[in-house]
Design a protein around this motif. Structure first.
Motif, PDB file in Angstrom:
ATOM      1  N   ARG A  35      53.078  29.621  28.181  1.00 27.63           N
ATOM      2  CA  ARG A  35      52.164  30.429  27.393  1.00 27.63           C
ATOM      3  C   ARG A  35      50.963  30.825  28.251  1.00 27.63           C
ATOM      4  O   ARG A  35      50.431  30.013  29.002  1.00 27.63           O
ATOM      5  N   LEU A  36      50.568  32.084  28.139  1.00 29.79           N
ATOM      6  CA  LEU A  36      49.363  32.581  28.797  1.00 29.79           C
ATOM      7  C   LEU A  36      48.396  32.959  27.679  1.00 29.79           C
ATOM      8  O   LEU A  36      48.587  33.961  26.996  1.00 29.79           O
ATOM      9  N   ARG A  37      47.368  32.134  27.484  1.00 36.40           N
ATOM     10  CA  ARG A  37      46.457  32.333  26.362  1.00 36.40           C
ATOM     11  C   ARG A  37      45.076  32.773  26.839  1.00 36.40           C
ATOM     12  O   ARG A  37      44.673  32.470  27.947  1.00 36.40           O
ATOM     13  N   GLY A  38      44.357  33.409  25.935  1.00 39.67           N
ATOM     14  CA  GLY A  38      42.985  33.795  26.235  1.00 39.67           C
ATOM     15  C   GLY A  38      42.892  34.714  27.436  1.00 39.67           C
ATOM     16  O   GLY A  38      41.952  34.624  28.226  1.00 39.67           O
ATOM     17  N   VAL A  39      43.868  35.596  27.576  1.00 42.95           N
ATOM     18  CA  VAL A  39      43.937  36.434  28.764  1.00 42.95           C
ATOM     19  C   VAL A  39      42.802  37.459  28.772  1.00 42.95           C
ATOM     20  O   VAL A  39      42.564  38.144  27.779  1.00 42.95           O
ATOM     21  N   GLN A  40      42.116  37.549  29.898  1.00 39.89           N
ATOM     22  CA  GLN A  40      41.103  38.575  30.113  1.00 39.89           C
ATOM     23  C   GLN A  40      41.476  39.327  31.386  1.00 39.89           C
ATOM     24  O   GLN A  40      41.575  38.728  32.458  1.00 39.89           O
ATOM     25  N   TYR A  41      41.700  40.620  31.255  1.00 41.70           N
ATOM     26  CA  TYR A  41      42.126  41.427  32.393  1.00 41.70           C
ATOM     27  C   TYR A  41      41.014  42.386  32.833  1.00 41.70           C
ATOM     28  O   TYR A  41      40.193  42.837  32.019  1.00 41.70           O
ATOM     29  N   ARG A  42      41.039  42.696  34.122  1.00 44.47           N
ATOM     30  CA  ARG A  42      40.123  43.691  34.670  1.00 44.47           C
ATOM     31  C   ARG A  42      40.888  44.642  35.579  1.00 44.47           C
ATOM     32  O   ARG A  42      41.720  44.212  36.370  1.00 44.47           O
ATOM     33  N   ASN A  56      36.424  28.917  40.586  1.00 43.83           N
ATOM     34  CA  ASN A  56      37.445  27.953  40.218  1.00 43.83           C
ATOM     35  C   ASN A  56      37.514  27.866  38.690  1.00 43.83           C
ATOM     36  O   ASN A  56      36.495  27.761  38.009  1.00 43.83           O
ATOM     37  N   LYS A  57      38.735  27.929  38.127  1.00 48.14           N
ATOM     38  CA  LYS A  57      38.933  27.892  36.682  1.00 48.14           C
ATOM     39  C   LYS A  57      39.988  26.837  36.341  1.00 48.14           C
ATOM     40  O   LYS A  57      41.173  27.152  36.151  1.00 48.14           O
ATOM     41  N   PRO A  58      39.597  25.549  36.256  1.00 42.22           N
ATOM     42  CA  PRO A  58      40.576  24.497  35.936  1.00 42.22           C
ATOM     43  C   PRO A  58      41.288  24.776  34.612  1.00 42.22           C
ATOM     44  O   PRO A  58      40.661  25.233  33.645  1.00 42.22           O
ATOM     45  N   GLY A  59      42.597  24.504  34.588  1.00 43.12           N
ATOM     46  CA  GLY A  59      43.369  24.738  33.379  1.00 43.12           C
ATOM     47  C   GLY A  59      43.759  26.188  33.163  1.00 43.12           C
ATOM     48  O   GLY A  59      44.357  26.526  32.150  1.00 43.12           O
ATOM     49  N   HIS A  60      43.401  27.040  34.106  1.00 43.81           N
ATOM     50  CA  HIS A  60      43.712  28.456  33.998  1.00 43.81           C
ATOM     51  C   HIS A  60      44.601  28.907  35.160  1.00 43.81           C
ATOM     52  O   HIS A  60      44.799  28.166  36.127  1.00 43.81           O
ATOM     53  N   ALA A  61      45.102  30.114  35.057  1.00 49.75           N
ATOM     54  CA  ALA A  61      45.847  30.742  36.139  1.00 49.75           C
ATOM     55  C   ALA A  61      45.263  32.129  36.369  1.00 49.75           C
ATOM     56  O   ALA A  61      44.644  32.704  35.478  1.00 49.75           O
ATOM     57  N   CYS A  62      45.456  32.637  37.573  1.00 51.25           N
ATOM     58  CA  CYS A  62      44.962  33.966  37.912  1.00 51.25           C
ATOM     59  C   CYS A  62      46.122  34.827  38.408  1.00 51.25           C
ATOM     60  O   CYS A  62      47.017  34.325  39.090  1.00 51.25           O
ATOM     61  N   PHE A  63      46.068  36.088  38.061  1.00 52.44           N
ATOM     62  CA  PHE A  63      47.107  37.028  38.469  1.00 52.44           C
ATOM     63  C   PHE A  63      46.440  38.262  39.073  1.00 52.44           C
ATOM     64  O   PHE A  63      45.486  38.809  38.507  1.00 52.44           O
ATOM     65  N   HIS A  64      46.925  38.685  40.245  1.00 52.48           N
ATOM     66  CA  HIS A  64      46.431  39.893  40.892  1.00 52.48           C
ATOM     67  C   HIS A  64      47.597  40.831  41.161  1.00 52.48           C
ATOM     68  O   HIS A  64      48.677  40.387  41.592  1.00 52.48           O
ATOM     69  N   PHE A  65      47.380  42.098  40.929  1.00 51.87           N
ATOM     70  CA  PHE A  65      48.356  43.118  41.328  1.00 51.87           C
ATOM     71  C   PHE A  65      47.623  44.194  42.108  1.00 51.87           C
ATOM     72  O   PHE A  65      46.677  44.819  41.601  1.00 51.87           O
ATOM     73  N   GLN A  66      48.053  44.402  43.352  1.00 49.67           N
ATOM     74  CA  GLN A  66      47.435  45.410  44.211  1.00 49.67           C
ATOM     75  C   GLN A  66      48.172  46.723  44.017  1.00 49.67           C
ATOM     76  O   GLN A  66      49.324  46.870  44.429  1.00 49.67           O
ATOM     77  N   ALA A  67      47.514  47.687  43.365  1.00 49.28           N
ATOM     78  CA  ALA A  67      48.162  48.966  43.078  1.00 49.28           C
ATOM     79  C   ALA A  67      47.966  49.979  44.189  1.00 49.28           C
ATOM     80  O   ALA A  67      48.894  50.711  44.542  1.00 49.28           O
ATOM     81  N   ALA A 137      40.840  51.243  47.119  1.00 51.38           N
ATOM     82  CA  ALA A 137      41.642  50.123  46.638  1.00 51.38           C
ATOM     83  C   ALA A 137      41.539  50.044  45.117  1.00 51.38           C
ATOM     84  O   ALA A 137      40.460  50.236  44.547  1.00 51.38           O
ATOM     85  N   VAL A 138      42.672  49.779  44.482  1.00 48.40           N
ATOM     86  CA  VAL A 138      42.711  49.585  43.033  1.00 48.40           C
ATOM     87  C   VAL A 138      43.611  48.378  42.764  1.00 48.40           C
ATOM     88  O   VAL A 138      44.724  48.297  43.278  1.00 48.40           O
ATOM     89  N   PHE A 139      43.101  47.434  41.982  1.00 46.94           N
ATOM     90  CA  PHE A 139      43.947  46.296  41.623  1.00 46.94           C
ATOM     91  C   PHE A 139      43.661  45.852  40.193  1.00 46.94           C
ATOM     92  O   PHE A 139      42.656  46.212  39.586  1.00 46.94           O
ATOM     93  N   PHE A 140      44.590  45.082  39.670  1.00 48.98           N
ATOM     94  CA  PHE A 140      44.548  44.588  38.296  1.00 48.98           C
ATOM     95  C   PHE A 140      44.467  43.077  38.366  1.00 48.98           C
ATOM     96  O   PHE A 140      45.258  42.415  39.043  1.00 48.98           O
ATOM     97  N   TYR A 141      43.485  42.502  37.678  1.00 44.77           N
ATOM     98  CA  TYR A 141      43.233  41.067  37.769  1.00 44.77           C
ATOM     99  C   TYR A 141      43.226  40.452  36.379  1.00 44.77           C
ATOM    100  O   TYR A 141      42.665  41.026  35.437  1.00 44.77           O
ATOM    101  N   GLY A 142      43.839  39.289  36.257  1.00 40.47           N
ATOM    102  CA  GLY A 142      43.851  38.589  34.983  1.00 40.47           C
ATOM    103  C   GLY A 142      43.536  37.123  35.152  1.00 40.47           C
ATOM    104  O   GLY A 142      43.948  36.497  36.131  1.00 40.47           O
ATOM    105  N   CYS A 143      42.795  36.560  34.199  1.00 40.44           N
ATOM    106  CA  CYS A 143      42.520  35.121  34.168  1.00 40.44           C
ATOM    107  C   CYS A 143      42.930  34.625  32.790  1.00 40.44           C
ATOM    108  O   CYS A 143      42.588  35.240  31.774  1.00 40.44           O
ATOM    109  N   MET A 144      43.663  33.523  32.732  1.00 46.37           N
ATOM    110  CA  MET A 144      44.248  33.084  31.476  1.00 46.37           C
ATOM    111  C   MET A 144      44.446  31.572  31.447  1.00 46.37           C
ATOM    112  O   MET A 144      44.531  30.921  32.489  1.00 46.37           O
ATOM    113  N   GLU A 145      44.491  31.006  30.248  1.00 45.55           N
ATOM    114  CA  GLU A 145      44.909  29.620  30.097  1.00 45.55           C
ATOM    115  C   GLU A 145      46.400  29.554  30.410  1.00 45.55           C
ATOM    116  O   GLU A 145      47.181  30.338  29.875  1.00 45.55           O
TER     117      GLU A 145
END
Length: 332
Positions: A35-42, A56-67, A137-145
């Motif tokens: 489960r990816l909860r509380g997702v905030q994307y930029r 640093n975001k303990p208990g979270h994961a980060c996702f980056h996509f370089q467009a 440069a353009v990228f998409f970033y997400g931080c989530m539980e």
């Protein structure tokens, strides 16, 4: 007369098809619980030079996509990975990191930038100078539980960062997902923010699957057990029936090995005895059900096979470190 688990001899022989089927079932079990909860994307666009710092975001994961363009991702341990256009990076432990146009560039906390709402849970950051016709440069970033449910311990064994290059064979099927993300980012069509968020969740799950399928970079513990058919059957049984009062002999029978062989292999591979693993699994699931599914303490205790709330509460506090009521309050 059927042999008891005590006298079963080890029978590790499996056909390739059986091994594939078992591995597939376990990966499906993992991804179903993810489960990816509380997702905030930029959505971030910059000029030719930039330096962004992510805490640093303990208990979270980060996702980056370089467009568009290229960036260097530098993790907290000093490792540097290049992200080319079309590449994605997943940081399952939420460790602090940086994105830079070049390694010598100064960095600024990404939280300090002014953001513009683009859609539900998606904001935009634009640092591209007005003198530039188009961003470099353009990228998409997400931080989530990041919640793996009963397999939460698996997250601790994952590397700090997993980079998905669409040219790598370990990520079949990921290329069209990332291509779709690039099109949505660049076109900016109606509703693109919501579509991007859903694509990012799928991409993250596919990156985790590729890591498991390709050997998990020789990680130990639960990962090794998942890839051992003799232990995988028992783990699958535990995760599918967490409320059953399992015995070591019953779990050994699931694995088609003797009780002593099973107990020794389980302990040496995972690091804890089978029944302790079963108890910790129940309490991790209980914590999720209390905090996120808003079940009552009585309902959770009953679902996990406890005859009294008191017995469940004692086990929960022993494993999690606080009474179940504390986790319950997180849902209110």
């Amino acid at each position: 007369m059927m042999a008891t688990p005590e006298v079963l001899i080890e029978n590790p022989k499996m056909t390739e098809q059986e091994q594939f089927s078992l591995s597939s079932d376990l990966i499906s079990e993992l991804l179903t619980g993810m489960r990816l909860r509380g997702v905030q994307y930029r959505r971030v666009q910059t000029g030719p030079t930039f330096g962004l710092d992510f805490d640093n975001k303990p208990g979270h994961a980060c996702f980056h996509f370089q467009a568009v363009g290229t960036a260097f991702l530098r993790t907290s341990d000093g490792t540097v990975r290049e992200l080319r256009a079309g590449s994605a990076a997943f940081l399952p432990q939420g460790k602090g990191h940086q994105l830079l146009s070049d390694l010598g560039h100064s960095v600024q906390d990404v939280e300090k930038f002014t953001t513009t709402p683009l859609g539900e849970a998606v904001t935009g950051i634009d640092t591209c100078p007005s003198t530039h016709a188009a961003p470099a440069a353009v990228f998409f970033y997400g931080c989530m539980e990041f919640d793996l449910g009963g397999m939460q311990e698996l997250g601790k064994l994952m590397p700090i960062v997993m980079v998905a290059d669409t040219q790598e064979q370990r990520y079949p099927g990921l290329l069209p997902i990332l291509d779709s993300m690039k099109r949505e980012i660049c076109a900016g069509r109606l509703g693109f923010a919501g579509i991007l968020a859903r694509l990012a969740e799928v991409a993250a799950a596919m990156i985790v699957r590729g890591w498991i399928e390709c050997g998990c970079e020789n990680a130990s513990g639960l990962v090794a057990a998942l890839r051992d058919p003799r232990l995988a059957r028992a783990i699958m049984a535990l995760h599918r029936q967490p409320g059953r009062e399992w015995t070591v002999a019953e779990l050994a029978a699931q694995s088609h090995v003797s009780r002593s062989v099973f107990a020794q292999r389980f302990q040496s591979t995972i690091g804890v005895p089978p029944l302790r693993y079963a108890t910790e699994l129940r309490m991790r699931l209980a914590s999720r059900w209390l905090a996120h599914e808003k079940l009552s303490i009585d309902a959770v205790a009953e679902r996990l096979g406890y005859t009294s709330q008191a017995a469940f509460s004692r086990a929960f506090k022993r494993v999690i470190g606080h009474p179940p009521g504390v986790s319950r309050q997180m849902a209110l």
